[in-house]
Design a protein around this motif. Structure first.
Motif, PDB file in Angstrom:
ATOM      1  N   GLY A 239       0.997  -1.296   0.194  1.00  0.00           N
ATOM      2  CA  GLY A 239      -0.050  -0.185  -0.156  1.00  0.00           C
ATOM      3  C   GLY A 239       0.947   1.323   0.040  1.00  0.00           C
ATOM      4  O   GLY A 239       1.991   1.085   0.172  1.00  0.00           O
TER       5      GLY A 239
ATOM      6  N   SER B  65      -4.728   1.923   2.707  1.00  0.00           N
ATOM      7  CA  SER B  65      -4.571   0.821   1.945  1.00  0.00           C
ATOM      8  C   SER B  65      -3.810  -0.389   2.702  1.00  0.00           C
ATOM      9  O   SER B  65      -3.938  -1.512   2.537  1.00  0.00           O
ATOM     10  CB  SER B  65      -3.609   1.022   0.803  1.00  0.00           C
ATOM     11  OG  SER B  65      -2.260   1.659   0.973  1.00  0.00           O
ATOM     12  N   ARG B  66      -2.915   0.213   3.890  1.00  0.00           N
ATOM     13  CA  ARG B  66      -2.390  -0.829   4.588  1.00  0.00           C
ATOM     14  C   ARG B  66      -3.262  -1.420   5.624  1.00  0.00           C
ATOM     15  O   ARG B  66      -3.077  -2.692   6.008  1.00  0.00           O
ATOM     16  CB  ARG B  66      -1.379  -0.126   5.400  1.00  0.00           C
ATOM     17  CG  ARG B  66       0.098   0.240   4.408  1.00  0.00           C
ATOM     18  CD  ARG B  66       1.240   0.007   5.168  1.00  0.00           C
ATOM     19  NE  ARG B  66       2.436   0.541   4.438  1.00  0.00           N
ATOM     20  CZ  ARG B  66       2.897   1.699   3.942  1.00  0.00           C
ATOM     21  NH1 ARG B  66       2.386   2.785   4.409  1.00  0.00           N
ATOM     22  NH2 ARG B  66       3.642   1.907   3.095  1.00  0.00           N
TER      23      ARG B  66
END
Length: 512
Positions: free
Chosen positions: A64, A69-70
């Motif tokens: 990410g 996104s992580r």
């Protein structure tokens, strides 16, 4: 060789240029099976598990471009670990829980250190990966680059790990409690969406988190009462969850209630009951409906009598502490569907919905409410008629038949299995029950001619159960003698005779 291969995979996912997300996920999928390895030879297997957990951490740290996104990658990894966390084998549950904890520690370190705007890491050594990576530099405010609390899917995740807090394995219990504390520790450091920011009482939340972390500290250094610890964990979680998170947790309770470890399953159900009692007022009608569906699915899936009874208690608790009409409606809908699509006499472990009817009829608060609900259906339910001159019955009428059969089945179960509480409710509502049955009896004389004998038979069985419940032998004999007659004139005579028999015996309670 496999240990070396895992280390090589860790290096591959850590170097630049980064592997595509699809490739990283393929690496993870290909290696997760190591969690299912037997315990021996221990020195080799444990080395593999350690390297696999390092690999998962590396995948998280190099995935990410921002916090959100992580967080998505975190959830993807955790969901891949779920089968091991809830496995029947103790060693798999231990490995799964340890892996979840280690990955969460990495994520917390990322949150503490900040997410770089580009998500870059200036060093590629495993030493830095183990430490959670260096802090990324960014001119953007932390609230912008951090994931928000909602991206953690706390309701779903807490429900996944709560059964492990009541596990039979001591190590699993300890790690699971640490996981839950870590999740809330992270969540309270993350921004909340504005629409639900007022939903969380920060003072109460920090107090509950402090209590949870005290439990973690205690179990690390001393042997404590397992039941007491679990109750304290549940109490803290009950405070820490937002309304939306609570709703998701209750919606996803089926797997926890049917956990492979009976002790964990029973503990999960008790936790659900606590959540409903303390937070039931936070549930909207749609939430009550979905929770009812999840609990019914649990009751249907369970064949162990004790565990099923615990789920039934949770359903009655939901009805008592929320909108009971919504719960009754869904139970009756499922009953009607089952009656019309299954052979309920051959269901393995017995028909769970009938058990729900019994629980309602034996409940001090719900018995009267459920009887009133049944009677309201009998009074207002239209009798389905032929749709055309050919006597064909439309699908809507068939659906009505299913609900009506379910209603009479529910009444029969209430009358047969209600015990002292149910009988008292029937006696108090004697005129209403009898009038509903007589009116329905008078309206069903043409059903046999339409080929719908099951509906008629269900009513006669319920009527006979009523006679037995109130001790009216004479009225029962009338039904036994003439109940199967289908001629219109004979049927009308039967209805009149039943009504007259009751009005003579109980003139002050019922009149026609």
């Amino acid at each position: 060789m496999q240990t070396v291969a895992l280390s090589a995979c860790t290096t591959l996912v850590s170097i630049e240029p980064r592997l595509p997300m699809e490739t990283r996920n393929r690496v993870m999928k290909a290696t997760l099976g190591f969690f299912a390895l037997p315990t021996e030879p221990s020195n080799i297997v444990e080395s593999l598990i350690t390297n696999l957990i390092i690999l998962l951490g590396a995948i998280l740290l190099t995935s990410g471009e921002d916090g959100r996104s992580r967080a998505e990658q975190l959830l993807h990894i955790l969901r891949q670990l779920d089968p091991y966390v809830s496995a029947s084998a103790e060693h798999q549950r231990r490995r799964g829980c340890v892996a979840v904890h280690e990955v969460l520690v990495k994520f917390r370190n990322l949150c503490s250190g900040g997410f770089g705007a580009s998500g870059s890491y200036p060093t590629l050594s495993l030493k830095h990966i183990d430490q959670g990576g260096p802090r990324g530099s960014s001119s953007l405010p932390s609230a912008f680059v951090l994931p928000n609390r909602d991206s953690l899917s706390l309701g779903e995740r807490i429900m996944a790990y709560l059964p492990r807090c009541a596990d039979t394995d001591d190590e699993v219990r300890k790690v699971a409690i640490q996981i839950i504390a870590l999740f809330f520790n992270i969540s309270l450091s993350l921004p909340k969406q504005k629409t639900s920011a007022n939903d969380i009482d920060l003072e109460s939340s920090y107090g509950a988190l402090s209590s949870l972390e005290d439990i973690v500290s205690i179990i690390r250094r001393a042997s404590v009462d397992q039941i007491e610890v679990f109750h304290r964990v549940v109490s803290s979680v009950c405070i820490l969850l937002s309304k939306d998170e609570l709703v998701v947790l209750l919606h996803s309770c089926t797997l926890a209630a049917c956990d492979k470890v009976k002790q964990s399953a029973d503990g999960s159900i008790q936790a659900i009951i606590v959540f409903i009692i303390r937070r039931g007022k936070d549930l909207r009608e749609a939430d009550v409906l979905r929770t009812t569906q999840s609990l019914l699915s649990s009751a249907i899936a369970l064949t162990d009598k004790h565990s099923r009874q615990e789920v039934l208690n949770a359903i009655s608790c939901l009805a008592e502490n929320t909108n009971h009409i919504v719960v009754f409606d869904e139970v009756l809908f499922v009953a009607g569907r089952d009656i019309c699509t299954k052979d309920i006499t051959r269901i393995r472990g017995g028909w769970a919905i009938q058990d729900v009817f019994y629980v309602f009829s034996q409940h001090k608060v719900l018995a009267t409410l459920f009887l009133e609900y049944i009677l309201s259906i009998l009074h207002k339910e239209p009798v389905a008629t032929n749709d055309s001159e050919k006597g064909e019955i439309n699908s809507e009428s068939s659906a009505d038949d299913c609900i009506l059969q379910a209603t009479m089945f529910a009444l029969n179960a209430f009358l047969r299995g209600g015990g002292k509480v149910g009988k008292q409710a029937v006696e108090q509502s004697y005129p209403s029950v009898l009038s509903a049955l007589i009116l329905k009896l008078g309206g069903l004389h043409g059903l046999a001619e339409l080929g719908r004998n099951e509906l008629l038979r269900s009513l006669l069985i319920a009527f006979q159960s009523f006679c037995d419940c109130v001790g009216d032998v004479e009225m029962g004999k009338i039904l036994a003698r003439d109940g199967e007659r289908t001629e219109k004139e004979k049927w009308i005579d039967l209805v009149q005779e039943v009504a007259c028999s009751s009005s003579v015996k109980r003139p002050n309670e019922f009149s026609v």
